[in-house]
Structures are given as structure tokens and as C-alpha cells.
Design a protein around this motif. Structure first.
Motif, PDB file in Angstrom:
ATOM      1  N   UNK A  66       0.815  -1.217   0.000  1.00  0.00           N
ATOM      2  CA  UNK A  66       0.000   0.000   0.000  1.00  0.00           C
ATOM      3  C   UNK A  66       0.846   1.264   0.000  1.00  0.00           C
ATOM      4  N   UNK A  67       1.942   1.229  -0.767  1.00  0.00           N
ATOM      5  CA  UNK A  67       2.805   2.392  -0.911  1.00  0.00           C
ATOM      6  C   UNK A  67       2.377   3.181  -2.146  1.00  0.00           C
ATOM      7  N   UNK A  68       2.710   4.452  -2.204  1.00  0.00           N
ATOM      8  CA  UNK A  68       2.373   5.218  -3.410  1.00  0.00           C
ATOM      9  C   UNK A  68       3.165   4.688  -4.604  1.00  0.00           C
ATOM     10  N   UNK A  69       2.708   4.994  -5.809  1.00  0.00           N
ATOM     11  CA  UNK A  69       3.456   4.569  -6.999  1.00  0.00           C
ATOM     12  C   UNK A  69       4.912   5.030  -6.915  1.00  0.00           C
ATOM     13  N   UNK A  70       5.802   4.228  -7.490  1.00  0.00           N
ATOM     14  CA  UNK A  70       7.233   4.521  -7.413  1.00  0.00           C
ATOM     15  C   UNK A  70       7.655   5.513  -8.490  1.00  0.00           C
ATOM     16  N   UNK A  71       8.568   6.397  -8.127  1.00  0.00           N
ATOM     17  CA  UNK A  71       9.154   7.314  -9.096  1.00  0.00           C
ATOM     18  C   UNK A  71      10.309   6.601  -9.802  1.00  0.00           C
ATOM     19  N   UNK A  72      10.679   7.092 -10.947  1.00  0.00           N
ATOM     20  CA  UNK A  72      11.761   6.487 -11.731  1.00  0.00           C
ATOM     21  C   UNK A  72      13.043   6.378 -10.920  1.00  0.00           C
ATOM     22  N   UNK A  73      13.375   7.409 -10.174  1.00  0.00           N
ATOM     23  CA  UNK A  73      14.599   7.409  -9.378  1.00  0.00           C
ATOM     24  C   UNK A  73      14.565   6.316  -8.305  1.00  0.00           C
ATOM     25  N   UNK A  74      13.395   6.019  -7.776  1.00  0.00           N
ATOM     26  CA  UNK A  74      13.266   4.966  -6.765  1.00  0.00           C
ATOM     27  C   UNK A  74      13.471   3.584  -7.388  1.00  0.00           C
ATOM     28  N   UNK A  75      12.954   3.395  -8.590  1.00  0.00           N
ATOM     29  CA  UNK A  75      13.158   2.130  -9.307  1.00  0.00           C
ATOM     30  C   UNK A  75      14.649   1.967  -9.623  1.00  0.00           C
ATOM     31  N   UNK A 122      16.637   1.168  -6.393  1.00  0.00           N
ATOM     32  CA  UNK A 122      16.399  -0.196  -5.909  1.00  0.00           C
ATOM     33  C   UNK A 122      17.114  -1.234  -6.767  1.00  0.00           C
ATOM     34  N   UNK A 123      17.174  -0.973  -8.071  1.00  0.00           N
ATOM     35  CA  UNK A 123      17.798  -1.933  -8.986  1.00  0.00           C
ATOM     36  C   UNK A 123      19.290  -1.687  -9.170  1.00  0.00           C
ATOM     37  N   UNK A 124      19.785  -0.594  -8.611  1.00  0.00           N
ATOM     38  CA  UNK A 124      21.192  -0.216  -8.746  1.00  0.00           C
ATOM     39  C   UNK A 124      21.591  -0.018 -10.201  1.00  0.00           C
ATOM     40  N   UNK A 125      20.713   0.691 -10.917  1.00  0.00           N
ATOM     41  CA  UNK A 125      20.991   1.027 -12.308  1.00  0.00           C
ATOM     42  C   UNK A 125      20.864   2.539 -12.476  1.00  0.00           C
ATOM     43  N   UNK A 126      21.320   3.045 -13.598  1.00  0.00           N
ATOM     44  CA  UNK A 126      21.237   4.472 -13.875  1.00  0.00           C
ATOM     45  C   UNK A 126      19.778   4.846 -14.122  1.00  0.00           C
ATOM     46  N   UNK A 127      19.419   6.060 -13.758  1.00  0.00           N
ATOM     47  CA  UNK A 127      18.042   6.526 -13.911  1.00  0.00           C
ATOM     48  C   UNK A 127      17.583   6.494 -15.371  1.00  0.00           C
ATOM     49  N   UNK A 143      14.039   4.011 -19.462  1.00  0.00           N
ATOM     50  CA  UNK A 143      13.859   3.239 -20.703  1.00  0.00           C
ATOM     51  C   UNK A 143      13.031   1.987 -20.449  1.00  0.00           C
ATOM     52  N   UNK A 144      13.366   1.259 -19.384  1.00  0.00           N
ATOM     53  CA  UNK A 144      12.620   0.036 -19.054  1.00  0.00           C
ATOM     54  C   UNK A 144      11.155   0.345 -18.772  1.00  0.00           C
ATOM     55  N   UNK A 145      10.912   1.371 -17.960  1.00  0.00           N
ATOM     56  CA  UNK A 145       9.541   1.729 -17.601  1.00  0.00           C
ATOM     57  C   UNK A 145       8.745   2.190 -18.821  1.00  0.00           C
ATOM     58  N   UNK A 166       7.481  11.501 -12.799  1.00  0.00           N
ATOM     59  CA  UNK A 166       6.592  10.443 -13.278  1.00  0.00           C
ATOM     60  C   UNK A 166       6.543   9.361 -12.209  1.00  0.00           C
ATOM     61  N   UNK A 167       5.329   8.960 -11.851  1.00  0.00           N
ATOM     62  CA  UNK A 167       5.133   7.876 -10.892  1.00  0.00           C
ATOM     63  C   UNK A 167       4.600   6.663 -11.650  1.00  0.00           C
ATOM     64  N   UNK A 168       5.102   5.495 -11.269  1.00  0.00           N
ATOM     65  CA  UNK A 168       4.771   4.267 -11.999  1.00  0.00           C
ATOM     66  C   UNK A 168       4.067   3.262 -11.102  1.00  0.00           C
TER      67      UNK A 168
END
Length: 124
Positions: free
Chosen positions: A73-82, A85-90, A95-97, A115-117
Motif C-alpha cells: 500500500x505504498x504510493x506509486x514509485x518514481x523512476x529514481x526509486x526504481x 532499488x535496482x542499482x541502475x542508472x536513472x 527506458x525500461x519503464x 513520473x510515478x509508476x
């Protein structure tokens, strides 16, 4: 981006020439672990298990992260949060999203420049 790659461990398995491999080892955020070696030096059994588990590929990890946010029940994730978490460049996370959005597997909400996903209706 070089900071992200510098933080990742290297394979270090011996190549045919006897030198240590300098290939970067894959990381799985959901599993919180690194692969046993670079793909080139994986044993056939390791490679097969690696390929079958969606938590070892980028798309599977993004879907997993968004599902976890929804389940908790968390708010949608922002690109920077993804990306974090994945330890990849924003840029790579974006691109993935965007690719997943085109496939209608995730949905995006824009508020200003952010942008929230969240998981798309097809993934629920």
C-alpha cells in the motif's frame, strides 16, 4: 553511470588465458544478491537457472518492485526509486519503464516533471 558500474563486483573467474575476468556481475534487487559470475563464465546449469528466473532480468525486477509497492500500500514509485532499488542508472530505469508502458504492463502518472509508476491493469 560509471559510479554504478564501479560499485558492482567483477567476475574474477579465470579466462582461457589464465587472467581474471573483468566482466561485471549481474545484480538482482528482489533477491538482494549478485550472480555467481558474468554470463560468459556461468556453468550451463547456472545459466539455465539464471535465464528461467524472471527476478534476474530487468523487466522481471521492475514488475516485482511495482507489485511490492502495491502490496504494501505504498504510493506509486518514481523512476529514481526504481533505479535506486535496482542499482541502475536513472536513464536505464526510464527506458525500461517506458518500454513496459508501451506494452501496457505498467501505467504512468505525471505530476510536473516527476513520473510515478504503478502496475498496469494487465498485470494485476
Amino acid at each position: 553511470m560509471s559510479d554504478l558500474k564501479a560499485a558492482r563486483p567483477r567476475c574474477k573467474r579465470k579466462s582461457r588465458s589464465g587472467d581474471s575476468c573483468k566482466g561485471i556481475v549481474s545484480y538482482s534487487a528482489p533477491l538482494r544478491q549478485y550472480a555467481p559470475s558474468c554470463r560468459q563464465h556461468m556453468a550451463p546449469e547456472e545459466r539455465e537457472a539464471f535465464d528461467k528466473d524472471p527476478l534476474w532480468n530487468s523487466i522481471g525486477q521492475v514488475i516485482w518492485l511495482l507489485r511490492q509497492a502495491e502490496r504494501n500500500h505504498l504510493p506509486p514509485l518514481r523512476t529514481i526509486e526504481v533505479a535506486s532499488a535496482m542499482r541502475i542508472h536513472q536513464t536505464r530505469a526510464s527506458e525500461l519503464l517506458n518500454d513496459l508502458e508501451r506494452l501496457r504492463r505498467v501505467s504512468a502518472r505525471k505530476k510536473g516533471r516527476q513520473v510515478s509508476w504503478s502496475i498496469g491493469p494487465g498485470e494485476l
